[in-house]
Scaffold this motif. Structure first.
Motif, PDB file in Angstrom:
ATOM      1  N   TRP A 208       0.841  -1.193   0.000  1.00 35.12           N
ATOM      2  CA  TRP A 208       0.000   0.000   0.000  1.00 35.12           C
ATOM      3  C   TRP A 208       0.877   1.245   0.000  1.00 35.12           C
ATOM      4  CZ3 TRP A 208      -5.122  -0.488  -0.625  1.00 35.12           C
ATOM      5  CH2 TRP A 208      -5.727  -1.711  -0.270  1.00 35.12           C
ATOM      6  N   VAL A 209       0.598   2.165  -0.915  1.00 31.36           N
ATOM      7  CA  VAL A 209       1.335   3.427  -0.963  1.00 31.36           C
ATOM      8  C   VAL A 209       0.399   4.568  -0.589  1.00 31.36           C
ATOM      9  CG1 VAL A 209       2.738   4.989  -2.356  1.00 31.36           C
ATOM     10  CG2 VAL A 209       2.813   2.525  -2.804  1.00 31.36           C
ATOM     11  N   PHE A 210       0.791   5.340   0.402  1.00 32.93           N
ATOM     12  CA  PHE A 210       0.014   6.492   0.845  1.00 32.93           C
ATOM     13  C   PHE A 210       0.867   7.741   0.688  1.00 32.93           C
ATOM     14  CE2 PHE A 210      -1.506   2.804   3.286  1.00 32.93           C
ATOM     15  CZ  PHE A 210      -2.801   2.746   2.777  1.00 32.93           C
ATOM     16  N   GLY A 211       0.319   8.725  -0.027  1.00 34.84           N
ATOM     17  CA  GLY A 211       1.123   9.864  -0.440  1.00 34.84           C
ATOM     18  C   GLY A 211       0.951  11.107   0.402  1.00 34.84           C
ATOM     19  N   ASN A 212       1.660  12.120  -0.009  1.00 35.65           N
ATOM     20  CA  ASN A 212       1.674  13.429   0.653  1.00 35.65           C
ATOM     21  C   ASN A 212       0.264  13.988   0.808  1.00 35.65           C
ATOM     22  OD1 ASN A 212       1.709  16.605   0.041  1.00 35.65           O
ATOM     23  ND2 ASN A 212       3.510  16.067   1.247  1.00 35.65           N
ATOM     24  N   GLU A 213       0.036  14.671   1.947  1.00 38.26           N
ATOM     25  CA  GLU A 213      -1.294  15.174   2.269  1.00 38.26           C
ATOM     26  C   GLU A 213      -1.858  16.113   1.205  1.00 38.26           C
ATOM     27  OE1 GLU A 213       0.719  14.163   6.191  1.00 38.26           O
ATOM     28  OE2 GLU A 213       1.308  15.079   4.286  1.00 38.26           O
ATOM     29  N   GLY A 214      -1.002  16.851   0.530  1.00 36.33           N
ATOM     30  CA  GLY A 214      -1.482  17.778  -0.497  1.00 36.33           C
ATOM     31  C   GLY A 214      -1.277  17.280  -1.911  1.00 36.33           C
ATOM     32  N   ALA A 215      -0.064  16.798  -2.198  1.00 36.27           N
ATOM     33  CA  ALA A 215       0.294  16.407  -3.566  1.00 36.27           C
ATOM     34  C   ALA A 215      -0.080  14.973  -3.904  1.00 36.27           C
ATOM     35  CB  ALA A 215       1.796  16.606  -3.768  1.00 36.27           C
ATOM     36  N   GLY A 216      -0.333  14.162  -2.899  1.00 32.03           N
ATOM     37  CA  GLY A 216      -0.665  12.768  -3.158  1.00 32.03           C
ATOM     38  C   GLY A 216       0.559  11.928  -3.460  1.00 32.03           C
ATOM     39  N   VAL A 217       0.349  10.829  -4.176  1.00 28.42           N
ATOM     40  CA  VAL A 217       1.413   9.878  -4.484  1.00 28.42           C
ATOM     41  C   VAL A 217       2.245  10.417  -5.643  1.00 28.42           C
ATOM     42  CG1 VAL A 217       1.880   7.541  -5.318  1.00 28.42           C
ATOM     43  CG2 VAL A 217       0.085   7.928  -3.615  1.00 28.42           C
ATOM     44  N   SER A 218       3.562  10.275  -5.560  1.00 27.62           N
ATOM     45  CA  SER A 218       4.450  10.805  -6.586  1.00 27.62           C
ATOM     46  C   SER A 218       4.437   9.947  -7.849  1.00 27.62           C
ATOM     47  CB  SER A 218       5.878  10.926  -6.044  1.00 27.62           C
ATOM     48  OG  SER A 218       6.347   9.670  -5.596  1.00 27.62           O
ATOM     49  N   ALA A 219       5.002  10.501  -8.924  1.00 30.07           N
ATOM     50  CA  ALA A 219       4.923   9.877 -10.245  1.00 30.07           C
ATOM     51  C   ALA A 219       5.580   8.509 -10.300  1.00 30.07           C
ATOM     52  CB  ALA A 219       5.567  10.797 -11.283  1.00 30.07           C
ATOM     53  N   ALA A 220       6.639   8.290  -9.531  1.00 23.37           N
ATOM     54  CA  ALA A 220       7.339   7.002  -9.576  1.00 23.37           C
ATOM     55  C   ALA A 220       6.399   5.847  -9.274  1.00 23.37           C
ATOM     56  CB  ALA A 220       8.504   7.014  -8.581  1.00 23.37           C
ATOM     57  N   TRP A 221       5.451   6.075  -8.361  1.00 20.11           N
ATOM     58  CA  TRP A 221       4.506   5.014  -7.998  1.00 20.11           C
ATOM     59  C   TRP A 221       3.372   4.947  -9.014  1.00 20.11           C
ATOM     60  CZ3 TRP A 221       6.781   2.271  -4.460  1.00 20.11           C
ATOM     61  CH2 TRP A 221       7.646   2.898  -3.558  1.00 20.11           C
ATOM     62  N   ARG A 222       2.894   6.092  -9.466  1.00 20.88           N
ATOM     63  CA  ARG A 222       1.795   6.103 -10.433  1.00 20.88           C
ATOM     64  C   ARG A 222       2.197   5.490 -11.770  1.00 20.88           C
ATOM     65  NH1 ARG A 222       1.303  11.491  -8.659  1.00 20.88           N
ATOM     66  NH2 ARG A 222       2.013  12.201 -10.730  1.00 20.88           N
ATOM     67  N   ASP A 223       3.490   5.629 -12.118  1.00 24.79           N
ATOM     68  CA  ASP A 223       3.975   5.100 -13.393  1.00 24.79           C
ATOM     69  C   ASP A 223       4.217   3.591 -13.354  1.00 24.79           C
ATOM     70  OD1 ASP A 223       3.877   7.652 -14.363  1.00 24.79           O
ATOM     71  OD2 ASP A 223       6.036   8.030 -14.177  1.00 24.79           O
ATOM     72  N   ALA A 224       4.292   3.033 -12.164  1.00 26.67           N
ATOM     73  CA  ALA A 224       4.484   1.583 -12.032  1.00 26.67           C
ATOM     74  C   ALA A 224       3.122   0.889 -12.125  1.00 26.67           C
ATOM     75  CB  ALA A 224       5.153   1.266 -10.705  1.00 26.67           C
ATOM     76  N   PRO A 225       3.091  -0.359 -12.591  1.00 26.78           N
ATOM     77  CA  PRO A 225       1.820  -1.101 -12.595  1.00 26.78           C
ATOM     78  C   PRO A 225       1.239  -1.159 -11.188  1.00 26.78           C
ATOM     79  CG  PRO A 225       3.511  -2.278 -13.832  1.00 26.78           C
ATOM     80  CD  PRO A 225       4.211  -1.162 -13.117  1.00 26.78           C
ATOM     81  N   HIS A 226      -0.064  -0.854 -11.070  1.00 24.83           N
ATOM     82  CA  HIS A 226      -0.640  -0.831  -9.733  1.00 24.83           C
ATOM     83  C   HIS A 226      -2.152  -1.043  -9.779  1.00 24.83           C
ATOM     84  CE1 HIS A 226      -0.942   3.401 -11.145  1.00 24.83           C
ATOM     85  NE2 HIS A 226      -2.111   3.392 -10.490  1.00 24.83           N
ATOM     86  N   LEU A 227      -2.685  -1.413  -8.614  1.00 21.37           N
ATOM     87  CA  LEU A 227      -4.125  -1.458  -8.420  1.00 21.37           C
ATOM     88  C   LEU A 227      -4.602  -0.055  -8.076  1.00 21.37           C
ATOM     89  CD1 LEU A 227      -4.316  -4.607  -6.092  1.00 21.37           C
ATOM     90  CD2 LEU A 227      -4.774  -4.546  -8.555  1.00 21.37           C
ATOM     91  N   ARG A 228      -5.704   0.370  -8.689  1.00 21.04           N
ATOM     92  CA  ARG A 228      -6.284   1.680  -8.373  1.00 21.04           C
ATOM     93  C   ARG A 228      -7.524   1.437  -7.518  1.00 21.04           C
ATOM     94  NH1 ARG A 228      -7.431   4.887 -13.569  1.00 21.04           N
ATOM     95  NH2 ARG A 228      -7.753   6.576 -12.076  1.00 21.04           N
ATOM     96  N   VAL A 229      -7.456   1.905  -6.284  1.00 19.71           N
ATOM     97  CA  VAL A 229      -8.487   1.618  -5.286  1.00 19.71           C
ATOM     98  C   VAL A 229      -9.158   2.917  -4.867  1.00 19.71           C
ATOM     99  CG1 VAL A 229      -8.908   0.692  -2.983  1.00 19.71           C
ATOM    100  CG2 VAL A 229      -7.183  -0.370  -4.454  1.00 19.71           C
ATOM    101  N   THR A 230     -10.459   2.895  -4.782  1.00 21.19           N
ATOM    102  CA  THR A 230     -11.177   4.045  -4.247  1.00 21.19           C
ATOM    103  C   THR A 230     -11.994   3.631  -3.037  1.00 21.19           C
ATOM    104  OG1 THR A 230     -12.598   5.921  -4.809  1.00 21.19           O
ATOM    105  CG2 THR A 230     -13.284   3.769  -5.638  1.00 21.19           C
ATOM    106  N   ILE A 231     -12.194   4.543  -2.142  1.00 20.93           N
ATOM    107  CA  ILE A 231     -13.003   4.316  -0.944  1.00 20.93           C
ATOM    108  C   ILE A 231     -14.330   5.042  -1.137  1.00 20.93           C
ATOM    109  CG2 ILE A 231     -13.167   4.677   1.551  1.00 20.93           C
ATOM    110  CD1 ILE A 231     -10.069   4.693   1.586  1.00 20.93           C
ATOM    111  N   PRO A 232     -15.416   4.318  -1.299  1.00 19.26           N
ATOM    112  CA  PRO A 232     -16.714   4.978  -1.529  1.00 19.26           C
ATOM    113  C   PRO A 232     -17.035   5.976  -0.425  1.00 19.26           C
ATOM    114  CG  PRO A 232     -16.880   2.615  -1.923  1.00 19.26           C
ATOM    115  CD  PRO A 232     -15.534   2.844  -1.293  1.00 19.26           C
ATOM    116  N   GLN A 233     -17.515   7.146  -0.829  1.00 18.89           N
ATOM    117  CA  GLN A 233     -17.866   8.197   0.128  1.00 18.89           C
ATOM    118  C   GLN A 233     -19.251   8.737  -0.219  1.00 18.89           C
ATOM    119  OE1 GLN A 233     -14.492  11.007   0.880  1.00 18.89           O
ATOM    120  NE2 GLN A 233     -13.365   9.632  -0.494  1.00 18.89           N
ATOM    121  N   PRO A 234     -20.292   8.033   0.198  1.00 15.17           N
ATOM    122  CA  PRO A 234     -21.654   8.450  -0.155  1.00 15.17           C
ATOM    123  C   PRO A 234     -22.027   9.814   0.402  1.00 15.17           C
ATOM    124  CG  PRO A 234     -21.688   6.699   1.490  1.00 15.17           C
ATOM    125  CD  PRO A 234     -20.294   6.788   1.005  1.00 15.17           C
TER     126      PRO A 234
END
Length: 262
Positions: A208-234
């Motif tokens: 699990w990669v958790f990124g910076n509070e403002g900028a989020g996850v850096s490009a090195a992680w986004r450019d690697a193959p990964h699962l994209r997970v969202t947390i539903p927020q009704p």
């Protein structure tokens, strides 16, 4: 027990410098853990402190006495209350702190089990909270990318509530250090175009990669193959605090595994 009354004492000077700033703590050879809870958690995990420092008034505290009974007397130093306040990072509380050897685990050759990567998180409270969730969820390895708040600072230690003693915390790592060793799927949280977390199979190990509070996850992680997970927020909020998101991800993974087992 040794008694020290001079602010010119070498130990007092050392503690005063560490209490003054996180940068001083980062440069020090040891870790400053303050308070009954952290001391008890450290001892419960089988740790032996380099030094225990207690204020004069804390000698009458029942919980402090219980801690002292578990530490060799030659490792204990007592300071007058006024002097202890000069080396303390806590405004209120029982005057007891431990000076500890800092753990420096070696990076594994291959990462084959669950782990957490902290990618430039700045807030000490968030870092400590995620460490606490990771330890509670049974995750062992945490990799702190350069730029992340110092994991062994007094603020992170207090927020972690003893989690540090149950984790292998690797600091100052670069994304390439982890990616080249990774043998498990990479997972990033994303609020757009991702699969809801409860619809993704998390039965196997995940990084699990958790990124910076403002900028989020850096490009090195986004450019690697990964699962994209969202947390539903009704409720319609745009995003969650990173520590809350991490807890949800880690415990959803645990929930799925328990469901598969039973």
């Amino acid at each position: 027990m040794k008694v020290v009354t001079s602010r010119d004492n070498a130990l007092v000077k050392r503690l005063h410098a560490m209490a003054a700033s996180t940068s001083q703590q980062r440069r020090a050879d040891h870790v400053l853990a303050e308070g009954i809870h952290l001391a008890t958690a450290f001892l419960d995990a089988g740790g032996v402190p380099h030094q225990c420092v207690i204020s004069e008034s804390a000698l009458d505290d029942v919980e402090a006495q219980a801690v002292l009974r578990r530490i060799d007397d030659h490792r204990v130093t007592m300071l007058p209350d006024a002097l202890f306040r000069q080396v303390s990072t806590v405004v209120q509380g029982v005057g007891l702190l431990l000076l500890l050897d800092r753990a420096t685990p070696v990076l594994p050759d291959a990462i084959e089990r669950d782990c957490v990567v902290l990618d430039g998180l700045q807030d000490a409270g968030n870092v400590g909270s995620i460490l606490r969730s990771a330890a509670a969820a049974g995750v062992r390895d945490v990799f702190c990318v350069s730029g992340t708040a110092y994991a062994w600072s007094s603020k992170v230690l207090r927020s972690g509530m003893g989690a540090h003693w149950h984790l292998d915390i690797h600091e100052h790592v670069e994304p390439a250090d982890v990616l080249s060793r990774l043998r498990v799927p990479l997972a990033l949280t994303d609020s757009h175009g991702a699969q809801p977390i409860d619809r993704i199979d998390l039965g196997g190990p995940v990084a699990w990669v958790f990124g910076n509070e403002g900028a989020g996850v850096s490009a090195a992680w986004r450019d690697a193959p990964h699962l994209r997970v969202t947390i539903p927020q009704p409720g319609g909020m745009e995003s969650l605090n990173v520590a809350a998101a991490a807890a949800i991800c880690l415990f959803e993974q645990g929930r799925q595994r328990r469901a598969h087992q039973g």
